[in-house]
Scaffold this active site. Sequence first.
Site, PDB file in Angstrom:
ATOM      1  N   GLY A   1     -96.598  40.347 105.841  1.00  0.00           N
ATOM      2  CA  GLY A   1     -96.661  41.410 106.805  1.00  0.00           C
ATOM      3  C   GLY A   1     -97.884  40.839 107.772  1.00  0.00           C
ATOM      4  N   PRO A   2     -99.090  41.652 108.169  1.00  0.00           N
ATOM      5  CG  PRO A   2     -99.291  43.254 109.970  1.00  0.00           C
ATOM      6  CD  PRO A   2     -98.253  42.831 109.332  1.00  0.00           C
ATOM      7  N   PRO A   3    -102.417  40.962 108.200  1.00  0.00           N
ATOM      8  CG  PRO A   3    -103.666  39.153 109.355  1.00  0.00           C
ATOM      9  CD  PRO A   3    -102.102  40.249 109.701  1.00  0.00           C
ATOM     10  N   GLY A   4    -104.160  42.535 105.494  1.00  0.00           N
ATOM     11  CA  GLY A   4    -105.120  44.137 106.059  1.00  0.00           C
ATOM     12  C   GLY A   4    -104.733  44.839 105.340  1.00  0.00           C
ATOM     13  CB  VAL A   5    -100.388  45.297 105.026  1.00  0.00           C
ATOM     14  CG1 VAL A   5    -100.610  45.919 106.726  1.00  0.00           C
ATOM     15  CG2 VAL A   5     -99.353  44.402 105.050  1.00  0.00           C
ATOM     16  N   GLY A   6    -102.431  45.335 102.612  1.00  0.00           N
ATOM     17  CA  GLY A   6    -102.389  45.344 100.678  1.00  0.00           C
ATOM     18  C   GLY A   6    -101.416  44.239 100.097  1.00  0.00           C
ATOM     19  CE  LYS A   7    -100.291  39.202 103.602  1.00  0.00           C
ATOM     20  NZ  LYS A   7    -100.687  39.858 104.788  1.00  0.00           N
TER      21      LYS A   7
ATOM     22  CB  SER B   1     -88.993  40.633 122.397  1.00  0.00           C
ATOM     23  OG  SER B   1     -90.275  39.692 122.585  1.00  0.00           O
TER      24      SER B   1
ATOM     25  CE  LYS C   1     -91.077  42.869 119.736  1.00  0.00           C
ATOM     26  NZ  LYS C   1     -89.792  42.785 120.264  1.00  0.00           N
TER      27      LYS C   1
END
Length: 786
Positions: A361-367, A684, A727
């Site tokens: 996932g993208p940075p900062g989502v709590g991984k 896309s 998106k």
Amino acid sequence: MKLNPYSILKRTIPIIALRGVSVFPYMIIHFDVGRDKSVNALEKAMVDDSLILLCSQKDPKIDEPGIDDFYHIGTVSKIKQMLKLPGGSIRVLIEGLNRGRIVDFTETDKYFEAEIEELTYDPEKIGKDKETEAIMRLVLDDFQEYTNLSNRISQDVIVTVAEIEDPGRFADIIASYIYLKPEYDQKILEAFDFYERLEILHKMLQEEIEILRIKVDINQRVKKQITQVQKEYYLREEMKAIQKELGEEDEVSEEVESYKNKIKKVKMPKEVRDKAITEAERLYKLSPGSPETGVIRTYLDWIIELPWDKETKDKVDLKKAREILNKDHYGLTDVKERILEYIAIRKLSGNMKGPILCFVGPPGVGKTSIAKSIAKSLNRNFVRMSLGGIQDEAEIRGHRRTYVGAMPGRIISLIKKAGSKNPVFLFDEIDKLNRDFRGDPASALLEVLDPEQNNSFTDHFLEVPFDMSKVFFITTANTTMTIPDALLDRMEVIRISGYTEEEKLKIAEGYLLPKQIKENGLKMKNLYISETALKTIISNYTREAGVRNLERNIANICRKSAKRIVEENINRVRINNGNLHNYLGVEKYKHEVVKEKNQVGIATGLAWTVFGGEILFIEVNCMKGTGKLQLTGQLGDVMKESAMAGISYIRGNFSDFGIDEQFYKDTDIHIHVPEGAIPKDGPSAGITMATAVISALSGKPIRRDTAMTGEITLRGRVLPIGGIKEKVLAASEAGIKRIILPYENKKDMEEVPKNIKKRTQFIFVRSMDEVLKYSLLNKDDKNENK
């Protein structure tokens, strides 16, 4: 004198003067640093780029050397590890890189620092003549004979050295293995010419071989007079008598017995125990001054301290685990459900191999933080290893004991740190692994992350298998595109999407604000931030998939509030929309990024990046010309091909769009995607580019409140794409009211939050005709939305 293809790189770095030690390029060694100037030089190097120049002292007896007391040619080295020891000294592990020559000193008070010339060269550009080949063979023969006579060097080293083609590296590596006086080592170090260096090495090896032969002859004459058993018995009895007279005990015997007792107390596999006892008994046969005794002691210490039989007991409590996961993190439903499934199966089966999860996932989502919560909910210890930028396979699997200063890899080191054989082990940023001539770290991870193999993971330093089947491995990545397929196949991928504005608000109120209030020395009664102010921070001061920048802004407010409370002697600070700019400055982003009016040739697309979704404006301009197609904005090959497919579709159906049949002959088309410094790629944007071109050629405006995404074929079919949730979130934040999506992506709408579905109109299309029907207006409707 032959000329060598050296390149000179000038740099300013700290210097350490070594006593009785010489370091050559390609050499890995550890030593202790205790002098103040040397410690300061180490700290300065670690602050900069971990590079340091190591020079040998002329007289090792001098405690505080000046600039004239050490040689001014040494080895530029990279600091690999540092360990602070009791008493203030530091043990440091370094790797020699290149020769360095001091030009001018820039600092001599707190530590030595100088401007140096680092001599580098490209080994592939070195051509070997017959003389060089001949002297290399002579030196190799000398080294083999020296190894046979000395019995201090493993025969495996001969095989390794024989494969080296670079004459400079060949000489340096052999010089690092033989035992010479510091002045002789310095003579080799100062020989920049490869052939001259090999000649010096050949001469010194011949001298050492002659001395070793005399030593062997003397030893053989002695052996004729007394048998080996008698000699050992006599020496041991004599040693005991001497120690008894001095009031001392047999320290070596006691040390060996101590190691054996410790080994027997640890419940380790029989293979490992036998290996450890064999190594302990070798201490009897080695001289106390032998360098190998230190290696054996280090090896035995590691074997004994590893948690062979220690593991924490899992808390198999589904309700408690759910409470911990919900308390620490908001949302992340899929991740939490997968962890709860694992705990439930563990409770039913009683035993289960540790799973291998990959949070993408993208940075900062709590991984990373959710991995800590998993360890907490399972009552397991937690260790983390960052893989970003790792290039050396030895970082994963360790160095073999034949290397000077060898140590176990970081996996075994962290297992020892965890103190149990079943911790939660986090490999952070697995998508950022690198590889170079020292090996492929990703390949080294294959054994660790394979449930069928990791019950016998073997570190190069330990040379015995360690069971990692009970370790709960978790990896994190921003994208799976850069993870090798073989590695990705061994992991269960769980995708973590970005948060909606509502989710960010809940996270800010329930997690981030209380955390930052506490960290900045405040109490909840000292600071109040209104809900509208938090919403403004989310929408107008940050634009991200995660909440990292949101937390930074909240921390900024807390610091400024703490300053006001102290300076103005007040008890409470209130933040609302009216005074928010006093704390965070002007707003950085506009919530509404859609165009003010409908325009011809400008279409709004949606893109996916590792940082989340993005809005993509595609601009098309048509000019009289010769039918040229120009694409700008750093577009990748796939995106360029999508544009060409769209043009071919338009040419095949020009009459349906009211476009001149000869447009491809007398009209130049320029397609541009703004923010040209940012690379863009992917299929896309196919329907977006085709819509913008048709709008520009026909003069029909495009609806400003409509965004679209989808791949186009030559026949005008619209194919599905990925990253729908990201998106849609980006479109919602930008104020988009209508989104055109491929019909086959209808199933992906389950991932989209309900509140966004309510306020956004989704149009699912199968063909380009439908896209144009919902996106284009008539020529006289430029300023209206329909």
